[in-house]
Design an enzyme around this catalytic site. Structure first.
Site, PDB file in Angstrom:
ATOM      1  N   SER A  23       0.834  -1.216   0.000  1.00 11.08           N
ATOM      2  CA  SER A  23       0.000   0.000   0.000  1.00 11.08           C
ATOM      3  C   SER A  23       0.867   1.264   0.000  1.00 11.08           C
ATOM      4  CB  SER A  23      -0.977  -0.002   1.184  1.00 11.08           C
ATOM      5  OG  SER A  23      -0.310   0.161   2.405  1.00 11.08           O
ATOM      6  N   ARG A  75      23.268 -13.743   3.239  1.00 12.04           N
ATOM      7  CA  ARG A  75      22.702 -12.391   3.217  1.00 12.04           C
ATOM      8  C   ARG A  75      23.532 -11.476   2.309  1.00 12.04           C
ATOM      9  NH1 ARG A  75      19.633  -9.736   6.719  1.00 12.04           N
ATOM     10  NH2 ARG A  75      19.926 -11.257   8.367  1.00 12.04           N
ATOM     11  N   HIS A 119       8.705   3.419   8.619  1.00 11.90           N
ATOM     12  CA  HIS A 119       8.529   2.569   9.796  1.00 11.90           C
ATOM     13  C   HIS A 119       7.310   3.068  10.584  1.00 11.90           C
ATOM     14  CE1 HIS A 119       9.700  -0.205  12.948  1.00 11.90           C
ATOM     15  NE2 HIS A 119       9.406   0.747  13.809  1.00 11.90           N
ATOM     16  N   ASP A 151      20.688   3.027   7.641  1.00 17.90           N
ATOM     17  CA  ASP A 151      22.103   2.783   7.930  1.00 17.90           C
ATOM     18  C   ASP A 151      22.247   1.338   8.402  1.00 17.90           C
ATOM     19  OD1 ASP A 151      21.274   2.722  10.558  1.00 17.90           O
ATOM     20  OD2 ASP A 151      22.278   4.586  11.145  1.00 17.90           O
ATOM     21  N   GLY A 153      22.251   0.028  11.256  1.00 14.08           N
ATOM     22  CA  GLY A 153      21.507  -0.377  12.441  1.00 14.08           C
ATOM     23  C   GLY A 153      20.060  -0.741  12.123  1.00 14.08           C
TER      24      GLY A 153
HETATM   25  C1  GAR Z   1       3.846  -0.566   6.760  1.00 13.76           C
HETATM   26  O1  GAR Z   1       3.076  -0.297   7.904  1.00 13.76           O
HETATM   27  C2  GAR Z   1       5.307  -0.234   7.008  1.00 13.76           C
HETATM   28  O2  GAR Z   1       5.475   0.920   7.812  1.00 13.76           O
HETATM   29  C3  GAR Z   1       5.756  -1.471   7.731  1.00 13.76           C
HETATM   30  O3  GAR Z   1       5.148  -2.528   7.043  1.00 13.76           O
HETATM   31  C4  GAR Z   1       3.916  -2.068   6.499  1.00 13.76           C
HETATM   32  C5  GAR Z   1       3.913  -2.381   5.012  1.00 13.76           C
HETATM   33  O4  GAR Z   1       2.651  -2.144   4.461  1.00 13.76           O
HETATM   34  N1  GAR Z   1       7.161  -1.593   7.723  1.00 13.76           N
HETATM   35  C6  GAR Z   1       7.857  -2.040   8.773  1.00 13.76           C
HETATM   36  O5  GAR Z   1       7.329  -2.425   9.790  1.00 13.76           O
HETATM   37  C7  GAR Z   1       9.355  -2.045   8.568  1.00 13.76           C
HETATM   38  N2  GAR Z   1      10.018  -2.318   9.815  1.00 13.76           N
HETATM   39  P1  GAR Z   1       2.478  -2.039   2.887  1.00 13.76           P
HETATM   40  O6  GAR Z   1       3.097  -3.300   2.297  1.00 13.76           O
HETATM   41  O7  GAR Z   1       1.000  -1.996   2.685  1.00 13.76           O
HETATM   42  O8  GAR Z   1       3.166  -0.796   2.428  1.00 13.76           O
END
Ligand code: GAR
Length: 219
Positions: A23, A75, A119, A151, A153
Protein backbone atom coordinates in the site's frame (compact mmCIF):
# COMPACT_ATOMS: atom_id res chain seq x y z
CA UNK A 1 30.28 11.69 16.70
CA UNK A 2 32.32 13.54 14.07
CA UNK A 3 30.22 15.84 11.95
CA UNK A 4 30.19 14.78 8.32
CA UNK A 5 28.38 16.78 5.66
CA UNK A 6 27.23 15.04 2.51
CA UNK A 7 25.13 16.67 -0.16
CA UNK A 8 21.97 15.20 -1.68
CA UNK A 9 22.20 13.97 -5.28
CA UNK A 10 19.88 14.97 -8.12
CA UNK A 11 18.80 11.59 -9.59
CA UNK A 12 15.08 10.79 -9.65
CA UNK A 13 14.86 7.11 -10.56
CA UNK A 14 13.39 5.06 -7.72
CA UNK A 15 13.68 1.37 -6.99
CA UNK A 16 10.96 0.24 -4.57
CA UNK A 17 11.50 -2.93 -2.52
CA UNK A 18 8.47 -4.71 -1.08
CA UNK A 19 7.57 -7.95 0.66
CA UNK A 20 3.78 -7.85 0.75
CA UNK A 21 0.64 -5.76 0.37
CA UNK A 22 2.38 -2.74 -1.12
CA UNK A 23 0.00 0.00 0.00
CA UNK A 24 2.94 2.37 0.53
CA UNK A 25 4.16 1.49 -2.95
CA UNK A 26 0.68 2.44 -4.19
CA UNK A 27 0.91 5.79 -2.43
CA UNK A 28 4.18 6.48 -4.28
CA UNK A 29 2.70 5.31 -7.61
CA UNK A 30 -0.29 7.61 -7.08
CA UNK A 31 1.87 10.58 -6.07
CA UNK A 32 3.96 10.22 -9.24
CA UNK A 33 0.85 9.78 -11.43
CA UNK A 34 -0.82 12.83 -9.87
CA UNK A 35 2.27 15.04 -10.20
CA UNK A 36 2.81 15.40 -6.44
CA UNK A 37 6.16 13.59 -6.71
CA UNK A 38 8.55 14.40 -9.53
CA UNK A 39 10.16 10.97 -9.86
CA UNK A 40 10.14 7.83 -11.96
CA UNK A 41 9.65 4.38 -10.46
CA UNK A 42 12.25 2.41 -12.43
CA UNK A 43 11.53 -0.98 -10.90
CA UNK A 44 9.63 -2.72 -8.10
CA UNK A 45 11.39 -5.70 -6.54
CA UNK A 46 10.07 -8.23 -4.06
CA UNK A 47 11.67 -11.03 -2.09
CA UNK A 48 8.30 -12.80 -2.14
CA UNK A 49 6.70 -13.90 -5.43
CA UNK A 50 3.16 -13.67 -3.98
CA UNK A 51 3.50 -10.06 -2.80
CA UNK A 52 0.33 -8.21 -3.83
CA UNK A 53 2.41 -5.10 -4.43
CA UNK A 54 3.80 -6.77 -7.57
CA UNK A 55 0.28 -6.69 -9.04
CA UNK A 56 0.00 -3.00 -8.17
CA UNK A 57 3.25 -2.35 -10.03
CA UNK A 58 2.19 -4.36 -13.09
CA UNK A 59 -1.15 -2.54 -13.18
CA UNK A 60 0.80 0.74 -13.29
CA UNK A 61 3.09 -0.53 -16.06
CA UNK A 62 6.17 -0.58 -13.83
CA UNK A 63 8.85 -3.26 -14.41
CA UNK A 64 8.99 -5.85 -11.64
CA UNK A 65 11.53 -8.38 -10.45
CA UNK A 66 11.33 -11.14 -7.86
CA UNK A 67 14.52 -12.02 -6.02
CA UNK A 68 13.69 -14.70 -3.47
CA UNK A 69 16.22 -14.45 -0.67
CA UNK A 70 16.23 -18.21 -0.15
CA UNK A 71 17.78 -18.65 -3.58
CA UNK A 72 21.04 -17.04 -2.43
CA UNK A 73 23.51 -18.77 -0.09
CA UNK A 74 24.05 -15.80 2.26
CA UNK A 75 22.70 -12.39 3.22
CA UNK A 76 25.73 -10.75 1.59
CA UNK A 77 25.22 -12.63 -1.66
CA UNK A 78 21.54 -11.67 -1.69
CA UNK A 79 22.23 -8.00 -1.01
CA UNK A 80 24.88 -8.02 -3.74
CA UNK A 81 22.30 -9.41 -6.18
CA UNK A 82 19.79 -6.74 -5.15
CA UNK A 83 22.40 -4.00 -5.60
CA UNK A 84 23.34 -5.25 -9.06
CA UNK A 85 19.70 -5.53 -10.15
CA UNK A 86 18.96 -1.99 -8.91
CA UNK A 87 22.08 -0.58 -10.56
CA UNK A 88 21.16 -2.31 -13.82
CA UNK A 89 17.95 -0.25 -13.76
CA UNK A 90 20.02 2.92 -13.09
CA UNK A 91 18.21 3.50 -9.80
CA UNK A 92 19.19 6.63 -7.85
CA UNK A 93 17.22 6.03 -4.65
CA UNK A 94 15.99 2.80 -3.08
CA UNK A 95 12.67 2.97 -1.20
CA UNK A 96 11.92 0.21 1.28
CA UNK A 97 8.14 -0.10 1.46
CA UNK A 98 7.27 -2.96 3.78
CA UNK A 99 10.44 -4.80 2.76
CA UNK A 100 10.91 -7.16 5.68
CA UNK A 101 14.64 -7.80 5.34
CA UNK A 102 17.59 -6.23 7.10
CA UNK A 103 19.84 -4.36 4.68
CA UNK A 104 23.50 -5.37 4.77
CA UNK A 105 26.73 -3.65 3.72
CA UNK A 106 26.65 -4.81 0.09
CA UNK A 107 23.46 -2.85 -0.56
CA UNK A 108 24.27 0.03 1.80
CA UNK A 109 27.62 0.62 0.13
CA UNK A 110 26.08 0.53 -3.34
CA UNK A 111 23.60 3.28 -2.35
CA UNK A 112 25.20 5.32 0.45
CA UNK A 113 22.59 7.65 2.00
CA UNK A 114 20.30 6.68 -0.90
CA UNK A 115 18.09 4.11 0.81
CA UNK A 116 14.89 5.24 2.54
CA UNK A 117 12.57 3.27 4.79
CA UNK A 118 9.17 3.89 6.31
CA UNK A 119 8.53 2.57 9.80
CA UNK A 120 5.20 2.55 11.71
CA UNK A 121 6.33 4.35 14.88
CA UNK A 122 7.93 7.57 16.00
CA UNK A 123 11.52 6.36 15.99
CA UNK A 124 13.61 5.81 18.03
CA UNK A 125 10.60 4.36 19.87
CA UNK A 126 9.61 0.83 18.91
CA UNK A 127 12.09 -0.23 16.23
CA UNK A 128 11.90 -3.69 14.67
CA UNK A 129 8.85 -5.84 14.03
CA UNK A 130 5.31 -5.25 15.33
CA UNK A 131 5.93 -1.58 16.14
CA UNK A 132 2.20 -0.88 16.46
CA UNK A 133 1.67 -3.77 18.93
CA UNK A 134 4.69 -2.54 20.89
CA UNK A 135 3.10 0.92 21.11
CA UNK A 136 -0.25 -0.45 22.32
CA UNK A 137 1.44 -2.71 24.87
CA UNK A 138 3.51 0.20 26.16
CA UNK A 139 0.46 2.40 26.65
CA UNK A 140 1.83 5.40 24.76
CA UNK A 141 -0.67 8.17 23.99
CA UNK A 142 0.95 9.13 20.69
CA UNK A 143 2.67 7.05 18.06
CA UNK A 144 3.09 7.66 14.34
CA UNK A 145 5.22 7.06 11.29
CA UNK A 146 8.84 7.81 10.42
CA UNK A 147 10.67 8.01 7.11
CA UNK A 148 14.41 7.67 7.59
CA UNK A 149 17.60 7.00 5.68
CA UNK A 150 18.81 3.47 6.19
CA UNK A 151 22.10 2.78 7.93
CA UNK A 152 23.67 -0.38 9.31
CA UNK A 153 21.51 -0.38 12.44
CA UNK A 154 17.91 -1.47 13.01
CA UNK A 155 15.60 1.42 12.05
CA UNK A 156 18.32 3.78 13.28
CA UNK A 157 19.29 5.99 10.32
CA UNK A 158 18.86 9.78 10.05
CA UNK A 159 15.20 10.88 10.27
CA UNK A 160 13.76 12.57 7.18
CA UNK A 161 10.20 13.16 8.39
CA UNK A 162 7.74 12.06 11.05
CA UNK A 163 4.01 12.29 11.54
CA UNK A 164 2.27 11.81 14.87
CA UNK A 165 -0.86 9.69 15.29
CA UNK A 166 -2.94 9.57 18.49
CA UNK A 167 -3.38 6.26 20.28
CA UNK A 168 -6.77 5.70 21.90
CA UNK A 169 -7.28 3.59 25.03
CA UNK A 170 -9.40 1.16 23.02
CA UNK A 171 -6.89 0.70 20.22
CA UNK A 172 -5.66 -2.73 19.26
CA UNK A 173 -2.56 -3.31 17.16
CA UNK A 174 -4.88 -3.60 14.15
CA UNK A 175 -6.84 -0.37 14.67
CA UNK A 176 -3.67 1.56 15.42
CA UNK A 177 -1.96 0.05 12.36
CA UNK A 178 -4.78 1.27 10.14
CA UNK A 179 -4.56 4.82 11.51
CA UNK A 180 -0.77 4.90 11.20
CA UNK A 181 -0.95 3.46 7.68
CA UNK A 182 -3.15 6.35 6.62
CA UNK A 183 -0.45 8.74 7.87
CA UNK A 184 2.27 6.68 6.15
CA UNK A 185 0.56 7.03 2.79
CA UNK A 186 0.73 10.82 3.01
CA UNK A 187 4.16 10.98 4.62
CA UNK A 188 6.25 8.74 2.34
CA UNK A 189 5.67 10.60 -0.96
CA UNK A 190 6.18 13.95 0.77
CA UNK A 191 9.39 12.81 2.46
CA UNK A 192 10.64 11.46 -0.87
CA UNK A 193 9.93 14.78 -2.54
CA UNK A 194 11.92 16.52 0.18
CA UNK A 195 14.91 14.21 -0.36
CA UNK A 196 14.71 14.47 -4.16
CA UNK A 197 14.69 18.26 -3.93
CA UNK A 198 18.28 17.93 -2.64
CA UNK A 199 20.35 20.45 -0.72
CA UNK A 200 20.26 18.39 2.47
CA UNK A 201 23.24 17.15 4.43
CA UNK A 202 23.93 14.77 7.26
CA UNK A 203 25.65 15.95 10.44
CA UNK A 204 26.29 13.21 12.94
CA UNK A 205 23.01 11.33 12.94
CA UNK A 206 20.89 14.35 11.93
CA UNK A 207 19.58 15.05 8.46
CA UNK A 208 19.65 18.80 7.97
CA UNK A 209 17.25 20.20 5.39
CA UNK A 210 17.83 23.51 3.63
CA UNK A 211 15.81 26.35 5.22
CA UNK A 212 13.50 26.55 2.21
CA UNK A 213 12.68 22.82 2.13
CA UNK A 214 9.11 21.60 2.43
CA UNK A 215 8.63 20.01 5.86
CA UNK A 216 6.26 17.05 5.62
CA UNK A 217 6.00 16.65 9.39
CA UNK A 218 2.60 17.42 10.87
CA UNK A 219 2.31 17.05 14.62
C1 GAR B 1 3.85 -0.57 6.76
O1 GAR B 1 3.08 -0.30 7.90
C2 GAR B 1 5.31 -0.23 7.01
O2 GAR B 1 5.48 0.92 7.81
C3 GAR B 1 5.76 -1.47 7.73
O3 GAR B 1 5.15 -2.53 7.04
C4 GAR B 1 3.92 -2.07 6.50
C5 GAR B 1 3.91 -2.38 5.01
O4 GAR B 1 2.65 -2.14 4.46
N1 GAR B 1 7.16 -1.59 7.72
C6 GAR B 1 7.86 -2.04 8.77
O5 GAR B 1 7.33 -2.42 9.79
C7 GAR B 1 9.36 -2.05 8.57
N2 GAR B 1 10.02 -2.32 9.82
P1 GAR B 1 2.48 -2.04 2.89
O6 GAR B 1 3.10 -3.30 2.30
O7 GAR B 1 1.00 -2.00 2.69
O8 GAR B 1 3.17 -0.80 2.43
Amino acid sequence: MTSVARAGAPGRRLGVLISGRGSNLQSIIDAVAEGRLDAEIAVVMSNRPAAFGLERARAAGIPTAVLEHRAWPSRDAYDEALAQALQAQRVDYVCLAGFMRLIGPALLNAFPDRILNIHPSLLPAFPGVDAQAQAVAHGVRVSGATVHLVDAGLDSGPIVAQRAVPVSPTDTADTLSARILDAEHRLYPEALATILAGGWRIEGRRLILPPTAARPDVV
